[in-house]
Design an enzyme around this catalytic site. Sequence first.
Site, short mmCIF file in Angstrom:
data_model
loop_
_atom_site.label_atom_id
_atom_site.label_comp_id
_atom_site.label_asym_id
_atom_site.label_seq_id
_atom_site.Cartn_x
_atom_site.Cartn_y
_atom_site.Cartn_z
N ASP A 227 0.86 -1.18 0.00
CA ASP A 227 0.00 0.00 0.00
C ASP A 227 0.89 1.23 0.00
O ASP A 227 1.85 1.31 0.76
CB ASP A 227 -0.90 0.00 1.23
CG ASP A 227 -1.85 1.19 1.21
OD1 ASP A 227 -2.80 1.16 0.41
OD2 ASP A 227 -1.63 2.14 1.97
N GLU A 327 -1.97 -1.33 -5.96
CA GLU A 327 -3.21 -0.83 -6.52
C GLU A 327 -2.91 -0.16 -7.85
O GLU A 327 -1.79 0.21 -8.14
CB GLU A 327 -3.93 0.21 -5.65
CG GLU A 327 -3.38 0.44 -4.31
CD GLU A 327 -3.88 1.73 -3.69
OE1 GLU A 327 -5.01 2.16 -3.96
OE2 GLU A 327 -3.12 2.30 -2.90
N ASP A 414 -3.31 1.57 6.54
CA ASP A 414 -2.47 1.18 5.41
C ASP A 414 -2.12 -0.32 5.47
O ASP A 414 -2.05 -0.99 4.44
CB ASP A 414 -1.18 2.01 5.38
CG ASP A 414 -1.47 3.49 5.22
OD1 ASP A 414 -2.57 3.83 4.72
OD2 ASP A 414 -0.63 4.32 5.61
#
Length: 484
Positions: A227, A327, A414
């Site tokens: 992340d 992501e 996170d």
Amino acid sequence: MARFEIPDGWVAQAYRYALDPTPAQERSLASHIGAARFARNYMLRLVKAVLDQRDAERSYDLAESELTPGMGWSLPALRRVWNARKGAAAPWWRENSKEAYNTGLDSLARSLEGWSKSRNGGRVGRPVGFPRFHAKRRRGSVRFTTGAIRVAPDRHHVTLPRLGSIRTHESTRKLAHRLEAGTARTLSATVTSDSAGRWFVAFQVLVRRAAARPAHVGVRHEVVGVDIGVRDLLVVAAPDGTAVARVPAPRSLAGAQARLRALQHKADRQQGPYDRESQQKRQPSNRWQRTQARIGRTHARAANVRRDALHKATTKLAQQHRTITVETLNVSGMRARGGRRKRGLNRALADAALARVRRMLAYKTIWYGSRLVEADRWYPSSKTCSACGSRKPRLPLAERSYQCDNCGIGLDRDLNAAINLARLGETRPLSELSSSGSGPVAGRGAVQETEPATVGDAAGCEASTPLQQLLDQPGTASSQGGAA
Ligand SMILES: [Zn+2]
């Protein structure tokens, strides 16, 4: 445009060096950048004039066949017209390498193509506007593809067409070794200047290297999720919930940000190029210009620190784990919601970091034989509970921890997102390789990278070529300009 095929066993890579030009060389460098801009603006004016003329004629109901003939805007077409007119338009053209003009025309051809495709619906993402004229203060680049492009045997000079031998600040040893051993081939060299007025050269080269992890590094995890945090640079977790690593933002960055804020305040009190009272442009004061130069240097330094930290972290990731999940940045969504300014500096930095981490991992996973999995951009990694799988409708950015209403667990926001990403990576079969870096990514067409710099800041519009994507290099100046 022909797609550039990289032979098996070779990877595209860039080596970037800060240049230390003499005053005369610096003038010549600036002249080349100016030449690229001139050719681009000149031809843009011409293309625009022809388009306007045809529009006007149409409004008088002239038949299509009677209109002023249209003008092609492919690179060869632009080059033909430029070559025919340069004697009159730019009698000084011999002072610069032809590659300078070519760089400008290439950038124009790409912009026009993007605009025309976007207008005809041949392009995903937000509409692309008609190309704009480039202003003088804009940073520029020139890409050399032919002629004398060399790294000198003394390891401290590079040779470029027209510009001759220019000193580099760092040693070019690593690249020189490879070139001498025949395990690297130079494709091109791009010269850029940054906002702090420094000069760089990036060599795009093909390098022969085995896709393997270094022998001294063992595999730590089969799958990890990464992340990109707002507070920390990276948070890494395994699917079983183990926190693998947390890479804090370098401390010097906080200092740089405070300094930037102070300088910005200072510039606000000085006489800038815009007079709010009369709403007119004016000549900025020398003090204001000095402050701007300091702002530029501070940005550049912060960007270097950040890039260095990300390089170290992503090398470790690509070497130590077999599958890395990140992501996917929703660039068009980001812009639609008002862009960076509206979403705050921290979020902007995180977005810039995500784009960069993804790019770095794309080629480093190839180097080290691991793979990169990119989560679908709608995958709710932050909103999902990593313990029970229930989902929150929304989670404001200010909330730093994830408190589950369903199972009651509470953990770092996170870390929770990283665990979810790791689990997603676990479910992707090995055949679904997306680590090529040139693979399709949702929304990519919408990115009008200017990184600017990135490929070398040459990246400007060039970033859209497949080759340039592959070359998206370690260590190019960020196109995220202000996001340092
Ligand atoms: Zn839960």
